[in-house]
Design an enzyme around this catalytic site. Sequence first.
Site, short mmCIF file in Angstrom:
data_model
loop_
_atom_site.label_atom_id
_atom_site.label_comp_id
_atom_site.label_asym_id
_atom_site.label_seq_id
_atom_site.Cartn_x
_atom_site.Cartn_y
_atom_site.Cartn_z
N HIS A 42 -29.74 -15.35 24.14
CA HIS A 42 -28.59 -15.41 25.26
C HIS A 42 -28.02 -16.69 25.56
O HIS A 42 -27.12 -16.98 26.39
CB HIS A 42 -29.53 -14.51 26.43
CG HIS A 42 -29.47 -13.24 26.11
ND1 HIS A 42 -30.23 -12.66 25.17
CD2 HIS A 42 -29.30 -12.35 26.94
CE1 HIS A 42 -30.14 -11.41 25.12
NE2 HIS A 42 -29.58 -10.97 26.48
N HIS B 91 -4.06 3.05 -3.33
CA HIS B 91 -4.28 2.75 -1.78
C HIS B 91 -3.73 1.29 -1.72
O HIS B 91 -2.77 1.25 -0.88
CB HIS B 91 -5.83 2.45 -1.72
CG HIS B 91 -5.84 1.54 -0.45
ND1 HIS B 91 -5.96 2.03 0.69
CD2 HIS B 91 -5.93 0.13 -0.51
CE1 HIS B 91 -6.18 0.95 1.62
NE2 HIS B 91 -6.35 -0.38 0.75
N HIS C 207 0.66 -1.32 0.01
CA HIS C 207 0.12 -0.08 -0.07
C HIS C 207 1.01 1.14 0.07
O HIS C 207 1.25 1.85 1.07
CB HIS C 207 -0.84 -0.04 1.28
CG HIS C 207 -1.97 -1.26 1.33
ND1 HIS C 207 -1.26 -2.46 1.76
CD2 HIS C 207 -3.09 -1.33 1.14
CE1 HIS C 207 -2.26 -3.47 1.72
NE2 HIS C 207 -3.34 -2.60 1.34
N GLU D 9 -18.54 -4.29 24.03
CA GLU D 9 -17.97 -5.46 24.12
C GLU D 9 -16.58 -5.62 23.32
O GLU D 9 -15.32 -5.90 23.64
CB GLU D 9 -18.19 -6.77 23.76
CG GLU D 9 -19.69 -7.04 24.72
CD GLU D 9 -20.81 -6.13 24.30
OE1 GLU D 9 -20.95 -5.53 23.50
OE2 GLU D 9 -21.74 -6.35 25.13
C1 LIG Z 1 -11.69 -4.53 9.53
C2 LIG Z 1 -11.23 -4.47 8.26
N1 LIG Z 1 -11.94 -4.45 7.15
C3 LIG Z 1 -11.69 -4.35 6.09
C4 LIG Z 1 -10.07 -4.18 5.82
C5 LIG Z 1 -9.65 -4.18 4.47
N2 LIG Z 1 -9.15 -2.76 4.21
C6 LIG Z 1 -7.69 -2.67 4.24
S1 LIG Z 1 -7.55 -0.83 4.09
C7 LIG Z 1 -9.29 -0.75 3.63
C8 LIG Z 1 -9.56 0.86 3.12
C9 LIG Z 1 -9.12 1.57 4.20
O1 LIG Z 1 -9.39 2.97 3.90
P1 LIG Z 1 -8.48 4.11 4.58
O2 LIG Z 1 -8.33 3.77 5.99
O3 LIG Z 1 -9.26 5.54 4.00
O4 LIG Z 1 -7.25 4.01 3.95
P2 LIG Z 1 -6.43 4.73 2.72
O5 LIG Z 1 -7.16 4.13 1.49
O6 LIG Z 1 -6.85 6.17 2.82
O7 LIG Z 1 -5.00 4.48 2.90
C10 LIG Z 1 -10.03 -1.76 3.63
C11 LIG Z 1 -11.37 -1.80 3.63
C12 LIG Z 1 -9.40 -4.11 7.16
N3 LIG Z 1 -8.12 -4.14 6.65
N4 LIG Z 1 -9.79 -4.11 8.26
#
Ligand SMILES: Cc1ncc(C[n+]2csc(CCOP(=O)(O)OP(=O)(O)O)c2C)c(N)n1
Length: 661
Positions: A470, A262, A28, A408
């Site tokens: 539950h 990204h 990334h 939680e």
């Molecule tokens: C809980 C979770 N869901 C999905 C992902 C997959 N994922 C990784 S980065 C991302 C998008 C993140 O966007 P942002 O935080 O704005 O990062 P940017 O693209 O700006 O670097 C996703 C959906 C993850 N890492 N964790």
Amino acid sequence: MHTQGIAQAAAAVRLLSMDAVQKANSGHPGLPMGCAELGVLVYGEILKHDPGDPGWIDRDRFVLSAGHGSMLLYSLLHLCGYDLALSELQSFRQLGSKTPGHPEYGLTVGVETTTGPLGQGISNAVGMAMAERMLAARFNTAQHTVIDHYTYVLAGDGDMMEGVSSEASSLAAHLGLGKLVVFYDSNRITIEGSTELAFTEDVRRRFDAYGWQTFDGDAYDPEQILGFVAEAKKDPHRPSLIVLHSVIGKGAPTLAGSHETHGAPLGEEEVRAAKRAMGVPEDSQFHVPTGAQEYFQGKREGWARAHTRWGEGFEAWASANPDKKAEWDRFFSPLDPGGLALPEFKEGEKMATRKASGTVLGALGAAVPNLVGGSADLAPSNNTYVKGLGDFQAGTPGGRNLHFGVREHGMGAICNGLVLHGGLRPYCGTFLVFSDYMRPAVRLAAIMGLPVIYVFTHDSVFVGEDGPTHQPVEHLAALRAIPNLVVLRPGDAQETAAAWKMALLRTAGPTALALTRQNLTVYAKDDPQWRENLRHGAYLVADSDGPPALVLVATGSEVNLALETKQALGAAGGKVRVVSMISRELFLDAPPEYRSHLLPPGGRRAVLEAGVSYGWGDIAGPEFVFIGVDRFGESAPAGKIAEHLGLNAAAAAAKLKPLLP
Ligand SMILES: Cc1ncc(C[n+]2csc(CCOP(=O)(O)OP(=O)(O)O)c2C)c(N)n1
Ligand SMILES: [Mg+2]
């Protein structure tokens, strides 16, 4: 402020990140490039840290909650002089390197927590800031401050979308964690494209509403950012959110601002063009401009000096406060098992294991002075509240009972942060059925090897009237499926006390205690070494007369049921051996001789557990008889449910009788 040096250092971050991702052909680049200046400011101008001693307890913490931007962190750790060689950056994402796809705690020096699952890091940071507050309250004196540091976070759009960050951030404001500072990388881009697709709320106003101090500015204006941080620090009672408008992939000539930066390499051509634009030879690889090196080199002396000064202050504090120093040593040393005086429970006593757990906890307060914990609003049911230890609140930072509210997931992530900070042993409670609500954090505790203790009560359909929503049925199996999580389901009050001891002495990972709502009778134990043998996950409770025709393996509340079933079988019951299996995973790890001694190979086996059968074949063999609950439960009084589901002694005996001679 060394403007030129900061610019050069930011260029280095961009170059290292672009090249590492390109070389790995995966990763990334967008976030490290977009946040390069901010990262340099954090590591060069803001953090109190010492790359020579990453474990310095009074260092400021920095959490990269947007863990996918790992190259930002690796670049900065390398440039600062942490033990992370350039060759590691060159093997980004490769087997055995110290630069995995997402930052991993314990693998790379300077990485404060494992991040990647979005929302977890910022929530861990709330736990870290709580730990700082608690330890400061306990150890600082009017003359000396030995604990006095900030927790900084870099969070992205994804972190802000995930619910867990809302839970933790809401609690952070309630607790007045003024030394928590979150930078929000607001580039308005996520994987699918613009945040216009799904995220148009006003994040700043959300945090205002929680009670945070908030700021809004430009990710490329260092003076403004440093001004915000200075302002943030002035208010000791409110955590701070600094919203920074940024451009994802900044520095990429054609792709900056695009979601394409990204999570994919920029491409050879784009990287070359970026280097040309930066005035760097386009064939250079992993190039660090001299100005960047000089910038960080210029910081080293100051970092070391601050650390030395702290060390001198610590020595002065220690000699002026020998009692506090002795307590400090207890906080930061392994627990002494000899010092754990546990309450005794008598044979025949009837008590729910959740109640026994509460009694044990009450006795542990003094023996384990760094034990802190609470529940997600279920303390009266989970028996997690310890009288006399006070409540941890904004105005009472010395309290040891935590109130997580109905949160939680946040609770799980915060407990990880409490351990990660160092110095504390946290436990947290909820109903077993709601372990699902915190599972992502439990999994991360297991990955990181953090000894968090979960008090999961109301552990079966015997919850009764509250009904199937539950009544956990698949939860034991689901928790047992998490590697490095030890699930303990004690069968009576005595086993509960022993289970707490096992949990407290475990240092390599988390432990879940599954405890009953209903009363259980403390039974006699045929194995005189049972306390010792519990570490093998199972022991002999009631043996057969002569070699067993059937071994009945039971867990938790079903050990009582197994003993009743043996009785109900009359003479045939004499051929039945009853085993309490407090932990399936510990038993699977036990020495083979112990296992075959308890469960003779080839013998008949039955399993009694008020949960799904999933996984029991590993222990009971392919043809075991299962008495349990492979379906959802019912809303009814517990006794009626037992009858309905065949979970009483009469029904179990009827099912087992044909197997016996
Ligand atoms: C809980 C979770 N869901 C999905 C992902 C997959 N994922 C990784 S980065 C991302 C998008 C993140 O966007 P942002 O935080 O704005 O990062 P940017 O693209 O700006 O670097 C996703 C959906 C993850 N890492 N964790
Ligand atoms: Mg984004």
